[in-house]
Write an enzyme that holds these catalytic residues in place. Structure first.
Site, PDB file in Angstrom:
ATOM      1  N   CYS A 102      97.596  67.404  69.292  1.00 16.37           N
ATOM      2  CA  CYS A 102      97.721  65.958  69.060  1.00 16.37           C
ATOM      3  C   CYS A 102      97.051  65.192  70.201  1.00 16.37           C
ATOM      4  CB  CYS A 102      99.195  65.587  68.937  1.00 16.37           C
ATOM      5  SG  CYS A 102      99.492  63.813  68.833  1.00 16.37           S
ATOM      6  N   CYS A 105      99.294  62.469  71.843  1.00 11.30           N
ATOM      7  CA  CYS A 105     100.335  63.115  72.658  1.00 11.30           C
ATOM      8  C   CYS A 105      99.800  63.436  74.052  1.00 11.30           C
ATOM      9  CB  CYS A 105     100.819  64.393  71.977  1.00 11.30           C
ATOM     10  SG  CYS A 105     101.531  64.137  70.343  1.00 11.30           S
TER      11      CYS A 105
END
Length: 540
Positions: A102, A105
């Protein structure tokens, strides 16, 4: 001389020639420009005093914590450590659900780590890899990454998805998590309810993961042993089941809401709990095996679970409850047999008590038995068309005429009265003098009977005759008519009788269309009237 050596000498001579042919002022000017480029511009503030020492850097506010060590505030969570790191954390927790692939993230996690370090231990950051702990992310209903949950005292208080919009939004979230201010916007009632459900799921997963298989087996064996001891102590399988159901109810309340302290207390002074649980050591041992201890702070005698904690782990409680359910299911037949014997014994004792009461009443009764008069006739009398029932007492030698004279309602003498008793097949009219002279004994109405009195039967007959005449007149007046269309002839004007009819070829005929019975009706009128007069209505 080799060719390569001659070439190198040529390059060296050319380079020397270039240096020799560059004027000196050009070289000096180039060097000056390089030195100026290396110089830095320094802005001096007004009022600057070079004799004073430089000011020291500003100290952090008084009471503010210093930076914390990374290993003290940043953790990586798994199913086994979730209970300790998140649910039992002494400080608020930022639970960062992320994935290695991600992109957002990777940008958010370092910022959260810096916040946790600068926070000085006021909260901790717990990172959870959703690819490695799918059961936890599924329980939290994570649908996008990154997702950050704010958890305080084991409860989820708020969360956000994706990157924060701005610094102000993140600051507001942290202030709400630490309890310094309210979330803006406020958490809705629907969100609070959803967070409570997610918190309960998180507690179940954390408790189950931290409760080893060996601990589970030991608790199951201990619970089964105590249930068997309970049967021996109570002496009856059905009584032991009653106690087991009360224990199960107490455990289910804690599982339903592990945060509510009311469900984690057991009042042993309660009549039902004391009668079914408090008096039996095996029952108390089952409660103690899941963590209940004596509540010394309470005035009342009782037990408490998780004293001083915000919530308790429900894993051992669920194991004990499931073990009780399995024990009840396996012994269902024995429990039913014991319960049936118990009910039969209660019924037998009840019958014995009732029999003793009857014997006592017969012995203590001084009343003489009631003597029935053999010459008394008790009649239940009802007037036709009425619902009220009258009680009438007459002598056995009284006649039916006496019965009519003692009717509870006034009846004119010109009206005919009919006495009907379906059970005795009795149907007597007042005009029948011979039948009316019979006694009640001869009419088989002794000692009791139910009769119906019908008043005014003559009027009913007249009404029946009139109705028959009316029906005959209705049949007579009913005639069948035809239209021009029904007989296949179409008039110049539709639906009109006696119009000109097209006969074809330009010829028109005048024809009167009448009813089928009009011709014969006039001739037979007198005969039908005579027949109507001869019809007599049947007696109902």
């Amino acid at each position: 001389m080799p060719k390569r050596k001659r070439k190198n000498m040529h390059v060296q001579r050319q380079h020397t020639w270039k240096k020799k042919n560059v004027p000196n002022f050009v070289l000096k000017r180039s060097k000056k420009k390089k030195d100026e480029a290396k110089m830095k511009t320094v802005n001096v503030k007004s009022g600057f005093d070079p004799s004073q020492p430089a000011a020291a850097p500003k100290a952090p506010p008084k009471g503010a914590p210093g930076p914390a060590k990374k290993e003290d505030v940043i953790f990586q969570a798994t199913s086994e450590t979730l209970q300790k790191l998140v649910l039992e954390s002494p400080v608020p927790v930022l639970l960062d659900v992320y994935a290695d692939w991600c992109g957002p993230c990777k940008a958010l996690t370092p910022a959260l780590e810096q916040m946790a370090i600068k926070g000085g231990g006021m909260f901790r950051l717990v990172k959870l890899n959703t690819d490695e702990e799918r059961n936890i992310s599924a329980a939290l209903e994570v649908q996008s990454l990154p997702t950050v949950f704010g958890i305080r005292d084991g409860k989820i208080v708020h969360h956000f998805k994706g990157m924060p919009r701005d610094e102000k939004m993140m600051q507001n979230f942290m202030m709400g998590l630490l309890g310094a201010a309210k979330f803006n916007p406020l958490v809705t009632a629907e969100e609070k309810e959803n967070y409570e459900e997610l918190s309960k799921k998180l507690i179940k997963i954390g408790g189950a993961s931290g409760f080893s298989f060996a601990q589970r087996e030991r608790l199951q064996v201990r619970t089964n042993d105590k249930l068997q001891e309970l049967v021996d102590v109570r002496g009856d399988m059905s009584d032991a089941e009653e106690t087991a159901k009360v224990i199960r109810s107490l455990l289910s309340n804690v599982i339903r809401d592990p945060f509510d302290l009311r469900f984690r207390k057991v009042n042993l002074e309660n009549k039902i709990i004391d009668a079914r649980v408090g008096q039996f050591p095996p029952a108390l041992a089952i409660l103690r095996s899941v963590g209940f201890v004596t509540n010394k702070d309470s005035v009342k005698k009782g037990l408490i679970l998780g004293k001083g904690k915000t919530f308790v782990s429900v894993a051992p409680i669920m194991v004990a409850r499931d073990t009780i359910d399995k024990w009840i299911d396996m012994n269902r037949r024995a429990i039913a047999t014991a319960l049936r014997k118990k009910q039969d014994e209660v019924a037998r004792l009840k019958l014995l008590d009732e029999a003793e009461e009857v014997d006592t009443d017969e012995e203590d009764s001084d009343d003489e038995p009631e003597v029935l008069d053999p010459n008394e006739c008790n009649l239940k009398l009802r007037i036709e068309g009425k619902k009220k029932i009258h009680d009438l007492k007459l002598a056995a030698d009284d006649t039916l005429e006496d019965l009519i004279n003692n009717l509870p309602v006034a009846v004119s003498k010109d009206k005919e009265i009919t006495i009907i008793c379906m059970a005795r097949r009795l149907n007597v009219k007042s005009s029948n003098e011979k039948a009316m002279a019979k006694t009640l004994r001869e009419s088989k109405l002794m000692p009791t009977a139910s009769i119906v009195i019908k008043i005014g039967s003559g009027a009913t007959q007249a009404g029946g005759s009139n109705s028959m005449k009316e029906r005959a007149a209705a049949r007579k007046s009913k005639t069948k008519t035809h239209t021009m269309q029904s007989i296949g002839i179409y008039a110049k004007d539709d639906n009109a009788k006696g119009e000109l009819i097209d006969g074809g070829g330009g010829t028109w005929y005048e024809q009167d269309v009448t009813t089928d019975d009009e011709g014969e009706g006039a001739e037979n009128t007198g005969e039908e009237e005579e027949k109507d007069e001869d019809i007599e209505p049947t007696e109902e």
